[in-house]
Write a protein that holds these residues in place. Structure first.
Motif, short mmCIF file in Angstrom:
data_model
loop_
_atom_site.label_atom_id
_atom_site.label_comp_id
_atom_site.label_asym_id
_atom_site.label_seq_id
_atom_site.Cartn_x
_atom_site.Cartn_y
_atom_site.Cartn_z
N PHE A 157 -4.90 -2.79 -13.18
CA PHE A 157 -4.12 -1.92 -12.00
C PHE A 157 -5.43 -1.49 -11.14
O PHE A 157 -6.60 -2.09 -10.65
N ILE B 54 -12.30 2.32 -18.62
CA ILE B 54 -12.34 1.79 -17.37
C ILE B 54 -13.49 1.09 -17.26
O ILE B 54 -14.60 1.55 -16.88
N HIS C 181 -7.27 10.80 -11.02
CA HIS C 181 -8.26 10.52 -10.76
C HIS C 181 -8.25 8.82 -10.69
O HIS C 181 -8.72 8.28 -9.98
N LEU C 182 -6.90 8.82 -10.60
CA LEU C 182 -6.64 7.03 -9.70
C LEU C 182 -6.19 7.53 -7.78
O LEU C 182 -6.63 6.65 -7.36
N VAL D 292 -1.41 14.02 -14.08
CA VAL D 292 -3.13 14.02 -14.69
C VAL D 292 -3.26 12.52 -14.32
O VAL D 292 -4.88 12.49 -13.73
N ILE D 293 -2.81 11.57 -14.35
CA ILE D 293 -3.81 10.26 -13.62
C ILE D 293 -3.69 10.12 -12.95
O ILE D 293 -4.93 9.66 -12.44
N PHE E 67 2.59 6.60 -11.99
CA PHE E 67 1.20 7.38 -12.30
C PHE E 67 1.29 9.02 -12.08
O PHE E 67 1.78 9.23 -10.69
N LEU F 34 -0.44 17.59 -20.88
CA LEU F 34 -2.02 17.35 -20.25
C LEU F 34 -2.17 18.35 -19.50
O LEU F 34 -0.31 18.49 -19.26
N PHE G 35 -9.50 -2.08 -18.47
CA PHE G 35 -9.66 -1.07 -20.37
C PHE G 35 -10.38 -1.97 -20.31
O PHE G 35 -9.89 -3.53 -20.84
N SER H 80 -8.07 17.88 -14.06
CA SER H 80 -7.18 17.48 -14.94
C SER H 80 -7.59 17.94 -16.84
O SER H 80 -9.21 17.74 -16.82
N SER H 81 -6.82 18.81 -17.06
CA SER H 81 -7.94 18.93 -18.99
C SER H 81 -6.06 18.51 -20.16
O SER H 81 -5.49 18.10 -19.71
N GLN H 82 -7.02 18.25 -21.07
CA GLN H 82 -6.20 17.86 -22.21
C GLN H 82 -5.71 19.49 -23.00
O GLN H 82 -6.13 20.48 -23.15
N ILE I 153 -11.09 7.87 -22.56
CA ILE I 153 -11.15 8.74 -21.11
C ILE I 153 -10.81 10.51 -21.13
O ILE I 153 -10.31 11.12 -20.27
N SER I 154 -10.45 10.28 -22.67
CA SER I 154 -10.10 11.68 -22.69
C SER I 154 -10.59 12.73 -24.10
O SER I 154 -10.04 11.52 -25.32
N ARG J 56 -14.62 8.94 -14.70
CA ARG J 56 -13.52 7.57 -15.52
C ARG J 56 -13.78 6.36 -15.55
O ARG J 56 -13.34 5.93 -15.63
C1 MYR Z 1 -8.39 14.55 -19.22
O1 MYR Z 1 -8.33 15.33 -18.33
O2 MYR Z 1 -8.64 14.75 -20.22
C2 MYR Z 1 -7.44 13.07 -18.62
C3 MYR Z 1 -8.02 12.45 -18.05
C4 MYR Z 1 -7.67 11.21 -17.85
C5 MYR Z 1 -8.32 10.04 -16.88
C6 MYR Z 1 -7.85 9.49 -16.13
C7 MYR Z 1 -8.17 8.22 -16.07
C8 MYR Z 1 -7.18 6.93 -15.05
C9 MYR Z 1 -5.95 6.37 -15.76
C10 MYR Z 1 -5.54 4.65 -15.49
C11 MYR Z 1 -4.14 5.24 -16.65
C12 MYR Z 1 -4.18 2.79 -16.06
C13 MYR Z 1 -2.96 2.81 -17.93
C14 MYR Z 1 -2.85 0.89 -17.02
#
Ligand code: MYR
Length: 280
Positions: free
Chosen positions: A158, A196, A267-268, A263-264, A260, A28, A191, A61-63, A92-93, A171
């Motif tokens: 988390f 989330i 968002h976090l 990409v992740i 993390f 990604l 989740f 971010s992008s897929q 989420i994606s 998200r």
């Molecule tokens: C995209 O742009 O397609 C990707 C988007 C990613 C979103 C991430 C949101 C946070 C995920 C936290 C995962 C924690 C796992 C333990």
């Protein structure tokens, strides 16, 4: 049937582990300061956190594109009969959906997309187990059954230092009013049905971490062998301390540390920390 495993970059499986198990990775991307970077290819987590210290505006971010999936599957079709493509949660994606669409366009290989309904090292554990089974010559159906078994046993919690990135990136699935009441605290997140949601409202980082350890303890105390990963956003030393402490306390749990990535972490935010565990 000769089967290969694909996962996306958000599993954050280190390159040498991917190579050891012949796992293919599709990245990604993040757009940072006007530039697009494929994470784990041209932007490492360390570089990302360094860049973020310079105070750039929030990245996005992008897929992977469907075309990128098609290219990958066609290349794999020259060597394999089937591919199991394991991706971050479809809630989420759009990555999983991209794999499904590409699968319909490729004839040279059977494509089975798998929605991990999670991300990061939980997804990574799935990909590694699947790759071990593929190497033993197991059929895709058997591998799917194992993935479902792992998924049913997976727990992941988390916390983030600041909820606003998750909220701005859209998200965090919860009523706006609820989010407002969470912004000044450190809620535990998890989740549910692929998205989330807050698990519990907790006031401090320390209490939130202790709550994660208690939740792990509830499963670990049953004595069954588990594997767990402590996942951090640029907090490696803290993660190592937890690993040391928890390994002594729960000898039936195999602990590892993961991170993390860009990409992740987009968002976090830096400072996020979490843990996942599942059947070994
Ligand atoms: C995209 O742009 O397609 C990707 C988007 C990613 C979103 C991430 C949101 C946070 C995920 C936290 C995962 C924690 C796992 C333990």
């Amino acid at each position: 049937m000769k089967t290969v495993i694909v996962t996306d970059s958000t599993a954050y499986i280190p390159k040498e582990v991917r190579e050891r198990y012949h796992i293919e990775m599709i990245p990604l991307s993040v757009v940072l300061n006007g530039e697009t970077y494929e994470e784990e290819v041209d932007l490492t987590a360390e570089q990302f956190y360094e860049e973020m210290k310079l105070g750039h505006k929030l990245p996005t971010s992008s897929q992977p594109s469907v075309g990128r999936f098609v290219q990958l599957f066609e290349r794999l079709g020259k060597e394999y009969d089937a591919v199991i493509s394991i991706h971050l949660s479809s809630g989420i994606s759009g990555t999983y959906q991209g794999a499904v669409s590409a699968g319909k366009m490729v004839d040279s290989i059977k494509v089975f997309a798998y929605d991990s309904e999670i991300s990061c090292m939980a997804q990574g554990f799935y990909a590694i187990d699947a790759a071990k089974m593929a190497a033993e010559g197991k059929e895709p159906e058997e591998i799917f059954a194992r993935l479902d078994e792992l998924k049913a046993s997976t727990r992941a919690y988390f916390m983030v230092d600041d909820l606003s990135n998750l909220q701005r990136g859209g998200r965090l699935s919860s009523a706006q009013a609820m989010i407002g009441s969470l912004l000044n605290i450190k809620p535990l997140l998890h989740f549910v049905d692929k998205v989330i949601v807050p698990f519990e409202k907790i006031r401090t980082r320390k209490k939130a971490l202790n709550r994660i350890f208690d939740l792990l303890g509830e499963d670990a105390d049953k004595g069954i062998p588990l594997k767990a990963s402590i996942i951090h956003a640029n907090r490696e030393e803290e993660a190592k301390e937890f690993q040391k402490e928890l390994s002594q306390k729960y000898p039936n749990v195999d602990f590892s540390i993961s991170y993390f990535g860009p990409v992740i972490a987009t968002h976090l935010g830096e400072g996020a920390i979490g843990m996942t565990w599942m059947l070994k």
